[in-house]
Scaffold this motif. Structure first.
Motif, short mmCIF file in Angstrom:
data_model
loop_
_atom_site.label_atom_id
_atom_site.label_comp_id
_atom_site.label_asym_id
_atom_site.label_seq_id
_atom_site.Cartn_x
_atom_site.Cartn_y
_atom_site.Cartn_z
N SER A 299 8.64 18.92 -0.70
CA SER A 299 9.61 18.15 -1.50
C SER A 299 8.91 17.60 -2.73
CB SER A 299 10.12 16.95 -0.71
OG SER A 299 10.70 17.32 0.47
N ALA A 300 9.69 16.94 -3.57
CA ALA A 300 9.13 16.27 -4.74
C ALA A 300 8.28 15.08 -4.29
CB ALA A 300 10.26 15.80 -5.64
N THR B 26 10.04 10.69 -6.77
CA THR B 26 10.33 11.46 -7.99
C THR B 26 11.81 11.76 -8.18
OG1 THR B 26 8.16 12.47 -7.87
CG2 THR B 26 9.79 13.60 -9.23
N THR B 27 12.48 12.20 -7.10
CA THR B 27 13.90 12.59 -7.26
C THR B 27 14.74 11.38 -7.68
OG1 THR B 27 13.53 14.26 -5.57
CG2 THR B 27 15.82 13.80 -6.14
N LEU C 236 16.69 17.80 -11.50
CA LEU C 236 16.14 17.44 -10.19
C LEU C 236 15.18 18.49 -9.64
CD1 LEU C 236 19.10 15.71 -8.31
CD2 LEU C 236 17.41 14.76 -9.87
N GLY D 264 11.20 18.26 -9.89
CA GLY D 264 10.34 17.46 -8.99
C GLY D 264 9.56 18.34 -8.04
N GLU D 265 10.24 19.27 -7.41
CA GLU D 265 9.59 20.14 -6.41
C GLU D 265 8.60 21.08 -7.07
OE1 GLU D 265 12.38 18.69 -5.75
OE2 GLU D 265 12.24 18.24 -3.62
N THR E 119 24.45 20.53 -7.19
CA THR E 119 24.02 19.29 -6.50
C THR E 119 24.30 19.28 -4.99
OG1 THR E 119 25.97 17.84 -6.72
CG2 THR E 119 24.45 17.90 -8.60
N GLN F 96 15.73 23.86 -3.65
CA GLN F 96 16.22 24.60 -4.82
C GLN F 96 16.74 25.98 -4.47
OE1 GLN F 96 12.67 25.55 -6.95
NE2 GLN F 96 12.42 23.47 -7.72
N THR G 193 20.71 22.81 -6.54
CA THR G 193 19.97 22.10 -5.49
C THR G 193 20.88 21.91 -4.28
OG1 THR G 193 20.55 19.87 -6.27
CG2 THR G 193 18.54 20.87 -7.18
N ARG H 268 20.66 15.91 -1.24
CA ARG H 268 19.51 15.06 -0.90
C ARG H 268 18.96 15.41 0.49
NH1 ARG H 268 18.32 10.78 -4.19
NH2 ARG H 268 16.26 11.29 -3.38
#
Ligand code: ADP
Ligand code: ASP
Ligand code: MG
Length: 399
Positions: free
Chosen positions: A41-42, A46-47, A70, A73-74, A109, A137, A147, A150
């Motif tokens: 993950s990020a 970060t996210t 977004l 980040g990753e 999203t 992603q 993405t 969450r």
């Protein structure tokens, strides 16, 4: 030689030291003779920080541009981890979600994986490399970045494990496994050795963020056994599987809370056939996910219909019910939370619900709505009482 998928969340890769910690875990697995695919993950928050950056520009960003933002980040984490692995003498290559073959629908999203083309990952494994894949992603048919919602890196990891028929799928995080409640917030929680897919799916859907609910759904569908464990403390974690061994005979596996709850009320709805279809058909058309529904008994030809949905959907729900369905008395409130208990054992035992209600009663917490299924009971209560409620219910049921 086994194939092992290892996923590391944001806190596990938050800085240089943690990245090298992860690199050592991965390198050790590789040196033991395994093929390894790593999903990350990020870093840290970060996210969340990226979401804040978008808010500095607009309060109404396009979902497509949010995904473009977004996904960055990753990409930072995969490259840094691949570099750290090389520093440790372990051959590695980083791949973005789209390079790794994640194809999704177009729902920016909150995209769903439609296909995973594994050729690239497989060919890199054949070249004896550790493959470091960006979680969260994918790419849609228009070649746009999407993405998965969450916590979506968990889903990326399970999807890879399922597609490659991995021998193990390990979800490393910042706690030692799945507990009877959030161990960071509740006293005297216990780590579960094992939990079934069904129970974990309920816990995750009802707010226990340790696993993303879609990842559990996918794990159940493809029967991918998951191991949730700590990246910082090498002790056995929790196994998530079809049938969990329940040595201790625990009726209840956990208590969870969800504060993303809005209650929408429609008062004085005509008490006649077709009204529920009119209301919920319209909400479905707008992709609004409704959770608990209450309907009062009719009086004087009228009734009240009350339901819960996520806070993010509440305004749209009110708008369409007023403007499209022409109900005049519609309102929404976000002052609520949902507390739930989960456990397959409650199907065959009485008194579990009473225990939950007693705990709330002892704490003088009012219950606004109740919903039950075979393996869970949820209560809607005031949001500012949610933590107190979880602690009281946990104390009552796990003493
Ligand atoms: P990651 O960054 O590794 O994906 P998350 O923050 O998404 O980690 O999930 C781990 C967190 O989930 C823990 O730090 C813990 O506070 C929280 N959590 C909530 N409920 C539970 C539970 N029942 N068991 C374990 N952790 C839980
Ligand atoms: N970075 C994403 C998030 O914070 C995905 C994940 O962590 O799984 O939600
Ligand atoms: Mg997570």
């Amino acid at each position: 030689m086994a194939l092992i998928v290892q996923k590391f969340g944001g806190s596990s890769v938050r800085d240089r030291e943690r990245i090298f910690n992860v690199a050592r875990i991965v390198a050790k697995t590789r040196r033991a003779g395994n093929d390894v695919v790593v999903v990350v993950s990020a870093q840290g928050d970060t996210t969340d920080d990226l979401i804040e950056k978008a808010k500095e520009i607009t309060h109404n960003p396009s979902a497509r541009e949010m995904d473009m933002l977004l996904a960055t980040g990753e990409q930072i984490s995969i490259s840094l981890l691949a570099m750290a692995l090389s520093e440790l003498g372990c051959q590695a290559i980083s791949l973005t979600g789209w390079q790794a073959g994640f194809r999704t629908d177009r729902a920016y999203t909150k995209a769903r994986i439609t296909r995973l083309e594994t050729e690239r990952i497989s060919s890199e494994l054949e070249r004896n490399r550790v493959v470091v894949v960006a979680g969260f992603q994918g790419m849609n048919k228009m070649d746009d970045i999407t993405t998965l919602g969450r916590g979506g890196s968990d889903t990326s990891a399970v999807a890879i494990a399922a597609a490659l028929h991995a021998d193990r799928c390990q979800i490393f995080t910042d706690v030692e496994g799945v507990y009877t409640a959030d161990p960071r917030k509740v006293r005297n929680t216990r780590k579960l050795n094992e939990i079934s897919f069904d129970e974990m799916l309920e816990l995750a859907s009802l707010g226990a963020q340790v696993l993303n609910n879609r990842s559990v759904e996918l794990a159940k569908k493809y029967n991918v056994e998951l191991e949730v464990l700590s990246s910082l403390n090498p002790v056995p974690g929790t196994l998530v599987k079809e049938v969990a061994n329940d040595m201790e005979g625990m009726l209840i596996k956990g208590v969870a809370k969800d504060t993303d709850v809005a209650v929408v009320s429609i008062l004085n709805v005509p008490d006649e056939p077709g009204m529920s279809f009119k209301i919920f058909g319209l909400l479905a058309q707008k992709n609004i996910n409704v959770d608990i529904i209450l309907q009062s008994t009719g009086r004087d030809g009228k009734k009240d219909v009350i339901f819960t949905c996520s806070e993010g959907d509440a305004n749209l729900a009110v708008r369409v019910l007023k403007e499209t369905a022409h109900f005049s008395q519609v309102s929404a409130s976000s002052e609520f939370a949902k507390v739930s208990i989960v456990g397959a054992g409650m199907q065959s035992h009485s008194g579990v619900a009473a225990g939950m209600f007693e705990a709330l009663s002892n704490s003088n917490i009012n219950i606004h709505m109740i919903s039950t299924s075979e393996i869970k009971i949820s209560c809607i209560i005031d949001k500012d009482k949610a933590d107190q409620a979880v602690a009281a219910i946990h104390d009552m049921l796990f003493q």
